[in-house]
Scaffold this motif. Sequence first.
Motif, PDB file in Angstrom:
ATOM      1  N   UNK A  89       0.845  -1.232  -0.147  1.00 57.57           N
ATOM      2  CA  UNK A  89      -0.063   0.033  -0.222  1.00 57.57           C
ATOM      3  C   UNK A  89       1.024   1.072  -0.096  1.00 57.57           C
ATOM      4  N   UNK A  90       0.541   2.237  -0.762  1.00 58.83           N
ATOM      5  CA  UNK A  90       1.109   3.340  -0.691  1.00 58.83           C
ATOM      6  C   UNK A  90      -0.033   4.209   0.322  1.00 58.83           C
ATOM      7  N   UNK A  91       0.685   4.904   1.196  1.00 55.72           N
ATOM      8  CA  UNK A  91      -0.401   5.352   2.068  1.00 55.72           C
ATOM      9  C   UNK A  91       0.170   6.600   2.655  1.00 55.72           C
ATOM     10  N   UNK A  92      -0.309   7.115   3.799  1.00 61.26           N
ATOM     11  CA  UNK A  92       0.376   8.556   4.820  1.00 61.26           C
ATOM     12  C   UNK A  92       1.622   8.156   5.190  1.00 61.26           C
ATOM     13  N   UNK A  93       1.798   6.790   5.170  1.00 58.39           N
ATOM     14  CA  UNK A  93       3.052   6.470   5.863  1.00 58.39           C
ATOM     15  C   UNK A  93       4.197   5.923   4.934  1.00 58.39           C
ATOM     16  N   UNK A  94       3.641   5.090   3.828  1.00 56.55           N
ATOM     17  CA  UNK A  94       4.503   4.492   2.895  1.00 56.55           C
ATOM     18  C   UNK A  94       4.471   5.186   1.776  1.00 56.55           C
ATOM     19  N   UNK A  95       5.745   5.681   0.981  1.00 57.17           N
ATOM     20  CA  UNK A  95       5.636   6.534  -0.102  1.00 57.17           C
ATOM     21  C   UNK A  95       5.864   5.873  -1.397  1.00 57.17           C
ATOM     22  N   UNK A  96       5.671   6.181  -2.431  1.00 56.82           N
ATOM     23  CA  UNK A  96       5.861   5.713  -3.699  1.00 56.82           C
ATOM     24  C   UNK A  96       7.238   5.032  -3.808  1.00 56.82           C
ATOM     25  N   UNK A  97       8.272   5.718  -3.388  1.00 59.83           N
ATOM     26  CA  UNK A  97       9.686   5.447  -3.494  1.00 59.83           C
ATOM     27  C   UNK A  97       9.959   4.102  -2.558  1.00 59.83           C
ATOM     28  N   UNK A  98       9.320   4.053  -1.266  1.00 62.63           N
ATOM     29  CA  UNK A  98       9.356   3.092  -0.474  1.00 62.63           C
ATOM     30  C   UNK A  98       8.870   1.635  -1.094  1.00 62.63           C
ATOM     31  N   UNK A  99       7.746   1.896  -1.531  1.00 63.05           N
ATOM     32  CA  UNK A  99       6.635   0.799  -2.342  1.00 63.05           C
ATOM     33  C   UNK A  99       7.622   0.223  -3.454  1.00 63.05           C
ATOM     34  N   UNK A 100       8.394   1.146  -4.175  1.00 55.66           N
ATOM     35  CA  UNK A 100       8.986   0.666  -5.254  1.00 55.66           C
ATOM     36  C   UNK A 100      10.145  -0.235  -5.055  1.00 55.66           C
ATOM     37  N   UNK A 101      10.924   0.501  -3.818  1.00 54.05           N
ATOM     38  CA  UNK A 101      12.160  -0.551  -3.327  1.00 54.05           C
ATOM     39  C   UNK A 101      11.599  -1.727  -2.803  1.00 54.05           C
ATOM     40  N   UNK A 102      10.633  -1.860  -2.328  1.00 57.14           N
ATOM     41  CA  UNK A 102      10.254  -3.090  -1.519  1.00 57.14           C
ATOM     42  C   UNK A 102       9.724  -4.142  -2.659  1.00 57.14           C
ATOM     43  N   UNK A 103       8.945  -3.466  -3.700  1.00 57.25           N
ATOM     44  CA  UNK A 103       8.664  -4.317  -4.995  1.00 57.25           C
ATOM     45  C   UNK A 103       9.843  -4.892  -5.569  1.00 57.25           C
TER      46      UNK A 103
END
Length: 253
Positions: free
Chosen positions: A127-141
């Motif tokens: 999830x991209x949320x108030x806490x997880x940004x797109x950059x963090x989500x992309x790194x994890x993906x």
Amino acid sequence: MYKNTIVKIPGETYVNGLTTSNLGRPELAKALEQHKAYIRALEKCGTKVTVLPDNIEFPDSTFVEDTAVLTSKFAVISNPGALSRNGEIHDMEPVIKSFYETIYYIKAPGTLDGGDILQIEEHFYIGVSARTNLEGARQLKQIFEYEGYKATIIHLEKFFHLKTGIAYLGDQTIVVAGEFIDHPDFKSYKKIIVPREEEYAANCVHVNDYVIIPAGNPVTKQKINEAGYQTIELEMSEFRKLDGGLSCLSLRF
Ligand code: CIR
């Protein structure tokens, strides 16, 4: 099958934790009692519970789920999106190192809370949320794909974390509320739909032979039972006051 769980006792500063809920200030004694019952439930589910001591420097640190993403093969230490919570990872890192050899890290400017990650078999939803940004989500993906898993990024509209509104019970069955009921990325799964007035129960956890659900959600409980799962109900009032659900209180692996 989960063998292990990690929890952390709420400290005396717990009552000062972050919240948007308007449900009032938590009572520490009650939170500690509810936390004990949570540990007993994880034991009943057959997991070995590692209980970490409190850390009063971090009021929200009982919500350990946000500090890491654990899989059967590797761990990812997150980079929590709330400034007052970011340092929680330093207590968690040595504990995770005691269980895992392969550890990845989400790095700034990426931010990520573990509450935004849902595993459905070999597929992770981020999830991209108030806490997880797109950059963090992309790194994890990228980490998941490198390790041979599928990963999909989901942009949240209203929910606080991804798992605030969805849980996986196994057998391709998900528990869903609100914006996830008709979400195209979840359309192929069998759905247990949580009614609006029980939305808090969408954050339930399937641990081995049981589904742990928050007490006081009879419709959702019945639907989960009818789908063939045994339930354990827990009082969660003092965690709900700080926007915390059942999944947030443990790491399961
Ligand atoms: C926070 O705002 O970070 C905490 N008060 C609640 C965190 C809940 N965590 C979760 O849903 N995974």
